[in-house]
Motif scaffolding. Structure first.
Motif, short mmCIF file in Angstrom:
data_model
loop_
_atom_site.label_atom_id
_atom_site.label_comp_id
_atom_site.label_asym_id
_atom_site.label_seq_id
_atom_site.Cartn_x
_atom_site.Cartn_y
_atom_site.Cartn_z
N ASP A 65 0.83 -1.20 0.00
CA ASP A 65 0.00 0.00 0.00
C ASP A 65 0.87 1.26 0.00
N SER A 66 1.90 1.27 -0.86
CA SER A 66 2.85 2.38 -0.87
C SER A 66 3.00 3.02 -2.25
N ALA A 67 2.04 2.74 -3.14
CA ALA A 67 2.16 3.24 -4.51
C ALA A 67 2.08 4.76 -4.59
N GLN A 68 1.36 5.37 -3.65
CA GLN A 68 1.15 6.82 -3.72
C GLN A 68 2.46 7.60 -3.71
N THR A 69 3.49 7.05 -3.08
CA THR A 69 4.76 7.77 -2.95
C THR A 69 5.85 7.17 -3.83
N TYR A 70 5.46 6.33 -4.79
CA TYR A 70 6.47 5.62 -5.58
C TYR A 70 7.40 6.57 -6.32
N LEU A 71 6.85 7.60 -6.95
CA LEU A 71 7.67 8.47 -7.78
C LEU A 71 8.73 9.18 -6.96
N GLU A 72 8.36 9.74 -5.83
CA GLU A 72 9.35 10.48 -5.03
C GLU A 72 10.38 9.54 -4.43
N ARG A 73 9.98 8.32 -4.07
CA ARG A 73 10.94 7.37 -3.50
C ARG A 73 11.86 6.80 -4.57
N PHE A 74 11.32 6.56 -5.77
CA PHE A 74 12.17 6.12 -6.87
C PHE A 74 13.17 7.21 -7.23
N ALA A 75 12.72 8.45 -7.24
CA ALA A 75 13.63 9.57 -7.52
C ALA A 75 14.75 9.63 -6.49
N ALA A 76 14.44 9.33 -5.23
CA ALA A 76 15.47 9.32 -4.19
C ALA A 76 16.49 8.20 -4.45
N PHE A 77 16.00 7.03 -4.84
CA PHE A 77 16.90 5.92 -5.17
C PHE A 77 17.82 6.29 -6.33
N VAL A 78 17.26 6.88 -7.36
CA VAL A 78 18.06 7.31 -8.51
C VAL A 78 19.12 8.32 -8.06
N ARG A 79 18.70 9.29 -7.28
CA ARG A 79 19.61 10.34 -6.83
C ARG A 79 20.76 9.76 -6.00
N HIS A 80 20.44 8.87 -5.07
CA HIS A 80 21.48 8.29 -4.21
C HIS A 80 22.42 7.37 -5.00
N THR A 81 21.88 6.63 -5.96
CA THR A 81 22.74 5.77 -6.77
C THR A 81 23.73 6.59 -7.57
N ARG A 82 23.25 7.63 -8.19
CA ARG A 82 24.14 8.49 -8.97
C ARG A 82 25.19 9.15 -8.09
N ALA A 83 24.79 9.58 -6.90
CA ALA A 83 25.76 10.22 -6.00
C ALA A 83 26.80 9.22 -5.51
N ALA A 84 26.36 8.02 -5.14
CA ALA A 84 27.29 7.03 -4.61
C ALA A 84 28.32 6.59 -5.64
N LEU A 85 27.92 6.55 -6.90
CA LEU A 85 28.83 6.12 -7.97
C LEU A 85 29.56 7.29 -8.62
N GLY A 86 29.21 8.51 -8.23
CA GLY A 86 29.85 9.67 -8.84
C GLY A 86 29.48 9.83 -10.30
N GLN A 87 28.25 9.43 -10.66
CA GLN A 87 27.77 9.50 -12.04
C GLN A 87 26.45 10.25 -12.08
N PRO A 88 26.48 11.58 -12.12
CA PRO A 88 25.24 12.36 -12.00
C PRO A 88 24.27 12.17 -13.15
N GLU A 89 24.72 11.63 -14.27
CA GLU A 89 23.83 11.43 -15.42
C GLU A 89 23.64 9.95 -15.73
N LEU A 90 23.87 9.08 -14.75
CA LEU A 90 23.72 7.64 -14.96
C LEU A 90 22.31 7.31 -15.44
N PRO A 91 22.16 6.68 -16.62
CA PRO A 91 20.82 6.35 -17.11
C PRO A 91 20.17 5.22 -16.31
N PHE A 92 18.85 5.29 -16.19
CA PHE A 92 18.03 4.21 -15.64
C PHE A 92 17.04 3.80 -16.72
#
Length: 470
Positions: A257-284
């Motif tokens: 029951d967490s679909a309502q916040t999926y977009l913002e949480r997915f955006a956070a995952f994308v942001r953290h992955t790019r930051a951790a790898l030092g790749q700000p434009e890493l494609p998903f």
């Protein structure tokens, strides 16, 4: 036996090195050397040789012909047993083998000069696989999807191998953060990688990190993030900065029951992955959810509709994120894609990668609503973008058309429709209120006929698109 030259660090059999922007990879090797004398008579006897001035050399050669790609190059001898060398610009391609040997003052013809070799090494692009079971692969029905030299996988054992299904199998696993409790099956990514290799002309590596049943919170470090950490640990073993992330996930959100916040949480995952790898434009490169045969349940239907809409919106709102449809594909069981469906997912993602990652002029984008306009009290016209041929709703009865309008009175089903070249004009069972919205192919099981651009691909599912007044 540690005789002659040994390689102790820097390269492994079947390894794919991620190329840099210049189309090359830097390969740094470390190792040891040992001076040993071999007896002239058999059985061989080995005896020590007094230390002498030693030269260690290495090269990179084509496996296919033995020709040097990087010629024999003298290594740096650090002390009486250690050496190192850096090949700063090994070109994209392969498969290569890396060879070593040594010579030294006073060599008598019987002393050992042999060196280690590492085979089937490539320089190309590496893709990390993340998400849940449809990313890991569950299908067990047979399909032809052969292994191919130049498409390799980093297993949970932390060893590179020739890529074969199932990619995520856990024999001798060292990375147990995504350790499955049963064997995975066929997935989309071997076909994806083969397609790219043939188009690009160099090797492709895969790093499977997906885990069955995983909700987004296990990937998002702002929540649980355990799979995020596991993924980074797998990549760190070989200092991999991947070309892109292959993402197929979202089924679990409905059950939490967490679909309502999926977009913002997915955006956070994308942001953290790019930051951790030092790749700000890493494609998903993402896949919109296919169907699920469980139910019916309006609550779960709405959760799946919201996740699919969030996946569509991620494409429009997050840079370097793509999405391809899957709702038209066959299932293996109640929720997992069949093997033949996985081939289509792999093909669609490969086309998205060719466009997003490599700038190729490839037609990969699915149709979606461009406008939804109310043309009569009970009628709306939906015009679709990116119809290259003609819109095909497969001539199904109106009751089977996978669209519903919703307003303050609730859901309204279609009772008739007309098809244009790039549009559907849908008449509903009652007049629609001023606050009406349209859902398309949104339910867990949206039905068998997803309107498609004929001879190309189906539309993306959508949920809650506002109906404009005509």
């Amino acid at each position: 036996m540690d005789y002659g030259v040994t390689i102790t660090r820097g390269v492994a059999p079947w390894q794919i090195f991620q190329q840099g922007p210049g189309g090359t990879a830097c390969i740094r090797l470390e190792g040891k050397y040992h001076l040993v004398h071999l007896s002239q008579e058999l059985p061989l006897q080995f005896s020590a040789v007094p230390h002498a001035k030693t030269t260690v050399k290495a090269r990179v050669a084509l496996e296919s012909t033995g020709e040097s790609v990087v010629p024999w190059t003298e290594c740096t001898v650090l002390d009486s047993e250690n050496w190192t060398i850096t090949f700063p610009r090994v070109p994209a391609g392969g498969l290569y083998r890396i060879e070593t040997y040594m010579d030294y003052e006073g060599w008598d013809g019987l002393s050992c000069t042999r060196g280690d070799m590492v085979h089937n090494v490539g320089v190309g692009d590496v893709f990390v696989i993340a998400g849940q079971s449809n990313a890991a692969g569950r299908a067990k029905n047979p399909v032809a999807d052969d292994p191919e030299l130049g498409v390799h996988v980093l297993r949970t054992s932390a060893r590179w191998e020739l890529a074969t299904h199932p990619l995520g199998e856990t024999t001798n696993a060292l990375h147990v953060g995504h350790y499955e409790n049963h064997n995975p099956g066929h997935s989309p990514w071997l076909h994806f990688a083969k397609r790219l290799k043939r188009e690009l002309g160099y090797p492709i590596g895969l790093v499977p990190c997906a885990y069955g049943g995983a909700p987004l919170r296990w990937w998002n470090p702002e929540e649980n993030g355990a799979l995020f950490t596991n993924m980074l640990e797998m990549l760190a073993d070989y200092d991999i900065h991947p070309r892109a992330v292959l993402w197929y996930q979202g089924e679990a959100e409905g059950y939490e029951d967490s679909a309502q916040t999926y977009l913002e949480r997915f955006a956070a995952f994308v942001r953290h992955t790019r930051a951790a790898l030092g790749q700000p434009e890493l494609p998903f490169l993402t896949v919109q959810l296919n169907r699920c045969m469980e139910g019916p349940s309006e609550k779960l239907d709405r959760q799946w509709g919201m996740v699919r809409e969030a996946q569509r919106q991620a494409w429009h709102t997050l840079e370097h994120v793509t999405v391809v449809p899957a709702a038209d594909l066959a299932l293996y069981d109640f929720i997992h894609n069949a093997s033949e469906g996985n081939l289509v997912v792999g093909e669609r993602c490969a086309r998205a990668a060719l466009a997003e990652c490599y700038g190729r002029d490839v037609d990969w984008m699915a149709p979606e609503p461009e406008s939804v306009v109310q043309t009569a009290p009970d009628t709306v016209t939906v015009r679709f973008s990116r119809i290259r041929n003609w819109l095909n709703p497969f001539g199904v009865p109106a009751a089977l058309l996978p669209f519903e309008a919703e307003d303050a009175q609730g859901l309204a089903a279609p009772k008739a429709y007309e098809t244009g070249a790039d549009s559907l004009t849908i008449t509903f069972e009652r007049p629609l209120g001023a606050d009406a919205r349209l859902h398309g192919a949104w339910r867990m099981n949206p039905g068998a006929a997803i309107p498609s651009d004929c001879m190309r691909m189906p539309m993306l599912s959508f949920y809650g698109v506002p109906v404009e007044q005509g």
